[in-house]
Scaffold this motif. Structure first.
Motif, mmCIF file in Angstrom:
data_model
loop_
_atom_site.group_PDB
_atom_site.id
_atom_site.type_symbol
_atom_site.label_atom_id
_atom_site.label_comp_id
_atom_site.label_asym_id
_atom_site.label_seq_id
_atom_site.Cartn_x
_atom_site.Cartn_y
_atom_site.Cartn_z
ATOM 1 N N VAL A 5 0.852 -1.187 0.000
ATOM 2 C CA VAL A 5 0.000 0.000 0.000
ATOM 3 C C VAL A 5 0.889 1.239 0.000
ATOM 4 O O VAL A 5 1.772 1.377 0.848
ATOM 5 C CB VAL A 5 -0.944 -0.007 1.224
ATOM 6 C CG1 VAL A 5 -1.764 1.262 1.275
ATOM 7 C CG2 VAL A 5 -1.830 -1.233 1.185
ATOM 8 N N TYR A 6 0.633 2.117 -0.940
ATOM 9 C CA TYR A 6 1.347 3.394 -1.071
ATOM 10 C C TYR A 6 0.329 4.470 -0.755
ATOM 11 O O TYR A 6 -0.588 4.713 -1.541
ATOM 12 C CB TYR A 6 1.892 3.508 -2.488
ATOM 13 C CG TYR A 6 2.715 4.742 -2.767
ATOM 14 C CD1 TYR A 6 3.845 5.029 -2.026
ATOM 15 C CD2 TYR A 6 2.379 5.596 -3.806
ATOM 16 C CE1 TYR A 6 4.615 6.137 -2.302
ATOM 17 C CE2 TYR A 6 3.148 6.705 -4.094
ATOM 18 C CZ TYR A 6 4.256 6.977 -3.335
ATOM 19 O OH TYR A 6 5.020 8.078 -3.615
ATOM 20 N N THR A 7 0.459 5.105 0.391
ATOM 21 C CA THR A 7 -0.591 5.986 0.876
ATOM 22 C C THR A 7 -0.029 7.197 1.606
ATOM 23 O O THR A 7 1.138 7.198 2.006
ATOM 24 C CB THR A 7 -1.539 5.209 1.820
ATOM 25 O OG1 THR A 7 -2.583 6.065 2.276
ATOM 26 C CG2 THR A 7 -0.798 4.659 3.030
ATOM 27 N N ILE A 14 -6.019 3.105 10.232
ATOM 28 C CA ILE A 14 -5.864 2.746 8.819
ATOM 29 C C ILE A 14 -4.834 1.634 8.673
ATOM 30 O O ILE A 14 -5.025 0.700 7.895
ATOM 31 C CB ILE A 14 -5.510 3.981 7.974
ATOM 32 C CG1 ILE A 14 -6.717 4.923 7.955
ATOM 33 C CG2 ILE A 14 -5.087 3.594 6.572
ATOM 34 C CD1 ILE A 14 -6.495 6.235 7.286
ATOM 35 N N LEU A 15 -3.748 1.713 9.432
ATOM 36 C CA LEU A 15 -2.741 0.663 9.397
ATOM 37 C C LEU A 15 -3.348 -0.685 9.785
ATOM 38 O O LEU A 15 -3.114 -1.695 9.121
ATOM 39 C CB LEU A 15 -1.590 1.004 10.328
ATOM 40 C CG LEU A 15 -0.540 -0.077 10.526
ATOM 41 C CD1 LEU A 15 0.119 -0.443 9.207
ATOM 42 C CD2 LEU A 15 0.474 0.350 11.537
ATOM 43 N N LEU A 16 -4.136 -0.699 10.822
ATOM 44 C CA LEU A 16 -4.766 -1.949 11.255
ATOM 45 C C LEU A 16 -5.714 -2.496 10.191
ATOM 46 O O LEU A 16 -5.780 -3.705 9.973
ATOM 47 C CB LEU A 16 -5.495 -1.740 12.581
ATOM 48 C CG LEU A 16 -4.590 -1.434 13.774
ATOM 49 C CD1 LEU A 16 -5.416 -1.112 15.008
ATOM 50 C CD2 LEU A 16 -3.613 -2.558 14.034
ATOM 51 N N GLU A 17 -6.413 -1.619 9.507
ATOM 52 C CA GLU A 17 -7.312 -2.062 8.434
ATOM 53 C C GLU A 17 -6.508 -2.633 7.261
ATOM 54 O O GLU A 17 -6.892 -3.634 6.660
ATOM 55 C CB GLU A 17 -8.192 -0.904 7.971
ATOM 56 C CG GLU A 17 -9.206 -1.279 6.929
ATOM 57 C CD GLU A 17 -10.281 -2.253 7.426
ATOM 58 O OE1 GLU A 17 -10.978 -2.817 6.568
ATOM 59 O OE2 GLU A 17 -10.422 -2.459 8.646
ATOM 60 N N ILE A 18 -5.395 -1.992 6.947
ATOM 61 C CA ILE A 18 -4.524 -2.483 5.878
ATOM 62 C C ILE A 18 -4.050 -3.895 6.207
ATOM 63 O O ILE A 18 -4.054 -4.784 5.358
ATOM 64 C CB ILE A 18 -3.335 -1.514 5.677
ATOM 65 C CG1 ILE A 18 -3.820 -0.247 4.968
ATOM 66 C CG2 ILE A 18 -2.206 -2.164 4.902
ATOM 67 C CD1 ILE A 18 -2.808 0.875 4.951
#
Length: 60
Positions: A5-7, A14-18
């Motif tokens: 993921v490039y964000t 958001i990290l946990l969702e990724i």
């Protein structure tokens, strides 16, 4: 298949969702371009997740 993921988002939620959806790495748009290149090269060969140091700190 490896998902990187490039964000621009660096929030913990958001990290946990990724991670939850199965991504194997994250690079922030604010990081140096060499981080993105390193992640693209190392992720498939290392067989380990790839996160830049700031993101890795959140995981600890």
């Amino acid at each position: 298949m490896y998902v990187l993921v490039y964000t621009m988002h660096d929030r913990e939620a958001i990290l946990l969702e990724i991670l939850r959806v199965g991504a194997r790495g994250q690079v922030l748009k604010s990081d140096n371009a060499s981080e993105l290149i390193a992640a693209a090269v190392e992720l498939p060969s290392a067989h380990e997740p790839y996160f830049v140091s700031g993101i890795s700190q959140m995981l600890l």
